[in-house]
Enzyme design. Structure first.
Site, PDB file in Angstrom:
ATOM      1  N   TYR A 139       0.858  -1.192   0.000  1.00  0.00           N
ATOM      2  CA  TYR A 139       0.000   0.000   0.000  1.00  0.00           C
ATOM      3  C   TYR A 139       0.885   1.229   0.000  1.00  0.00           C
ATOM      4  O   TYR A 139       1.864   1.303   0.752  1.00  0.00           O
ATOM      5  CB  TYR A 139      -0.892  -0.014   1.247  1.00  0.00           C
ATOM      6  N   ASP A 234       9.417   2.815  -0.842  1.00  0.00           N
ATOM      7  CA  ASP A 234       8.402   3.490  -0.035  1.00  0.00           C
ATOM      8  C   ASP A 234       8.689   3.165   1.439  1.00  0.00           C
ATOM      9  O   ASP A 234       8.311   2.119   1.935  1.00  0.00           O
ATOM     10  CB  ASP A 234       6.993   3.030  -0.435  1.00  0.00           C
ATOM     11  N   LYS A 262       5.150   9.411   8.545  1.00  0.00           N
ATOM     12  CA  LYS A 262       4.964   8.880   9.900  1.00  0.00           C
ATOM     13  C   LYS A 262       5.985   9.410  10.912  1.00  0.00           C
ATOM     14  O   LYS A 262       5.868  10.519  11.398  1.00  0.00           O
ATOM     15  CB  LYS A 262       4.945   7.346   9.831  1.00  0.00           C
TER      16      LYS A 262
HETATM   17  P1  KE4 Z   1      -0.521   8.439   4.555  1.00  0.00           P
HETATM   18  O1  KE4 Z   1      -1.069   9.138   3.325  1.00  0.00           O
HETATM   19  O2  KE4 Z   1      -1.579   7.611   5.265  1.00  0.00           O
HETATM   20  O3  KE4 Z   1       0.243   9.350   5.483  1.00  0.00           O
HETATM   21  O4  KE4 Z   1       0.592   7.405   4.042  1.00  0.00           O
HETATM   22  C1  KE4 Z   1       0.256   6.459   3.057  1.00  0.00           C
HETATM   23  C2  KE4 Z   1       1.225   5.292   3.142  1.00  0.00           C
HETATM   24  C3  KE4 Z   1       2.217   5.191   2.186  1.00  0.00           C
HETATM   25  N1  KE4 Z   1       3.109   4.178   2.219  1.00  0.00           N
HETATM   26  C4  KE4 Z   1       3.060   3.235   3.186  1.00  0.00           C
HETATM   27  C5  KE4 Z   1       4.067   2.122   3.181  1.00  0.00           C
HETATM   28  C6  KE4 Z   1       2.057   3.290   4.191  1.00  0.00           C
HETATM   29  O5  KE4 Z   1       2.009   2.319   5.141  1.00  0.00           O
HETATM   30  C7  KE4 Z   1       1.125   4.345   4.175  1.00  0.00           C
HETATM   31  C8  KE4 Z   1       0.008   4.451   5.191  1.00  0.00           C
HETATM   32  N2  KE4 Z   1      -0.082   3.368   6.120  1.00  0.00           N
HETATM   33  C9  KE4 Z   1      -1.400   3.133   6.653  1.00  0.00           C
HETATM   34  C10 KE4 Z   1      -1.289   1.963   7.646  1.00  0.00           C
HETATM   35  N3  KE4 Z   1      -0.975   0.739   7.028  1.00  0.00           N
HETATM   36  C11 KE4 Z   1      -1.972   4.342   7.296  1.00  0.00           C
HETATM   37  C12 KE4 Z   1      -3.151   4.068   8.197  1.00  0.00           C
HETATM   38  C13 KE4 Z   1      -4.422   4.595   7.585  1.00  0.00           C
HETATM   39  O6  KE4 Z   1      -4.616   4.465   6.360  1.00  0.00           O
HETATM   40  O7  KE4 Z   1      -5.221   5.136   8.372  1.00  0.00           O
END
Ligand code: KE4
Length: 425
Positions: A139, A234, A262
């Protein structure tokens, strides 16, 4: 607390501002958190939980770390957002470049999604190519090009995985299988001059915690060099989480572009993308590739991020996180064994995932084969016993430097009842 959810659902789609928080994977109403400190959160009824979500990664130092709070209090006195460059942005960019040697220059944005969307646009701008490869189960945020599911084979192109994603976007994304270099080579060979990038989670934290097989990341590096395709790591989740220099330090691979998020915001909204100067110089206003953001480099977020990174640079922090992560994982394994419950725990440092499976979990298919019913019962008993795990079998668990003996005492007790509940028919 259920009236909170009912009220929220009246004015927020699904009652949450991010879908995973709605507990769809595990059922039941989500816990509404009122406050947090250290390794704990408290719900609106005042019940305490030992937290293994940690905001899905950012709270690596525990909630409300004094250094971060002090930095924020000081920054607030100077205002909250200016729309002008600040010395602190240069400082955090310098720290990121120091900690992640593959990054010569870095651009701050406001989320991981913005970082990955920008990174793919940058790769397209730099190479003049349109297609990119991602991996099934990985993701990268909710950018249109990422919400794509695999076609039936290498020949087929990506199909939309969400309404609102046009076919035209989706077909530019190809899906390969994690830890399967053959599936990547097959795609590149069919369209050798068309792929701008391969984007990969160097540790697949969105399939729980699936580790790269021996040679997988090095193989991606070689394939990118062979086909003139850029390698994007990523590291939104793994950056500053699994090592000071992220997964690329752990596995000794230099990507062309890295995305971050994060941890670098210290709990405030920050994302970033960076890489070699020759690539980053494409980015406006220096180069032609446009990307912008009103709150990018926000003074409060940068102050919190700088405080977090300076804590993480102190000697021994990652050894401490490794020991805490190992303690959490062995505690889960011991409790599972005592309950005769088949479990596989994958872990890298302070991120890990328990799978209700007796065989190794090396990719999405292995993770999907886990026992969902056991996981659901396990999850709800943990909540009842004051432990807050990730609300999905495919989300990573995290520990922080604040997870102490008291936290593990609570966890140990909770695990005992959770695994016996998991084993009930
Ligand atoms: P954000 O747009 O949520 O800040 O980041 C997206 C993203 C990009 N790349 C990786 C590897 C990620 O894990 C994420 C976001 N992770 C999720 C949890 N698996 C965020 C939690 C959520 O969607 O509320």
């Amino acid at each position: 607390m259920s009236d909170l959810f009912e009220r929220a659902k009246k004015v927020i789609p699904g009652g949450v501002n991010s879908p995973v928080r709605a507990y769809k994977s595990v059922g039941g109403d989500p816990v509404f958190v009122n406050r947090a400190a250290g390794a704990q959160v408290w719900d609106e009824d005042g019940k305490a939980y030992v937290d293994f979500v940690l905001s899905y990664g950012p709270q690596i130092l525990g909630h409300g770390h004094p250094a971060i709070n002090e930095a924020l209090m000081a920054a607030i006195q100077r205002g909250t957002s200016y729309g002008a460059p600040t010395a602190a942005e240069t400082e955090i960019a310098t720290v990121i470049c120091d900690m992640v040697p593959s990054i010569d220059k870095v651009r701050l944005v406001n989320s991981g999604t913005e970082a990955t969307m920008s990174a793919v646009r940058l790769a397209r701008s730099y190479t003049g190519r349109d297609r990119f490869i991602k991996f099934d189960g990985c993701y990268h945020g909710h950018g249109d090009g990422f919400l794509v599911k695999a076609g039936s084979g290498a020949l087929t192109l990506g199909n939309p995985d969400s309404p609102g994603v046009p076919e035209g976007y989706a077909e530019l994304t190809s899906i390969a299988d994690y830890n399967d270099l053959g599936s990547v080579r097959a795609l590149l060979t069919i369209r050798p001059e068309e792929y701008a990038a391969i984007i990969v989670e160097p540790i697949a934290g969105n399939i729980g915690c699936v580790l790269p097989a021996e040679g997988f990341l090095a193989g991606l590096r070689e394939l990118c060099d062979e086909f003139g395709t850029l390698l994007i790591f990523d590291e939104v989740m793994t950056g500053f989480r699994v090592a000071a220099g992220g997964a690329q330090e752990l596995y000794g691979i230099d990507p062309d572009i890295t995305t971050l998020g994060k941890v670098i915001g210290g709990g405030l909204p920050v994302g970033a993308y960076g890489g070699k100067a020759s690539i980053m110089d494409q980015v406006a206003p220096l180069g032609p590739m446009y990307q912008a953001g009103t709150l990018s480099g926000n003074p409060l977020a940068v102050a919190a991020g700088l405080a977090a990174l300076s804590e993480l640079r102190k000697p021994g922090v990652y050894q401490q996180l490794e020991a805490i992560g190992a303690q959490a994982a062995s505690l889960i394994e011991e409790a599972a064994e005592a309950a005769n419950c088949p479990i596989t725990v994958n872990r890298v440092g302070s991120m890990f995932c328990p799978y209700f499976s007796s065989s190794p979990v090396l990719n999405l298919a292995d993770a999907m084969a886990g026992d969902r019913d056991k996981h659901g019962r396990f999850f709800h008993i943990l909540l009842k016993e004051g432990v807050m795990p990730a609300p999905s079998p495919f989300e990573a668990w995290f520990v922080s430097t604040a997870h102490d003996e008291r936290a593990f005492e609570t966890m140990k007790k909770a695990m005992k009842s959770a695994f016996s509940a998991a084993m009930e028919r």
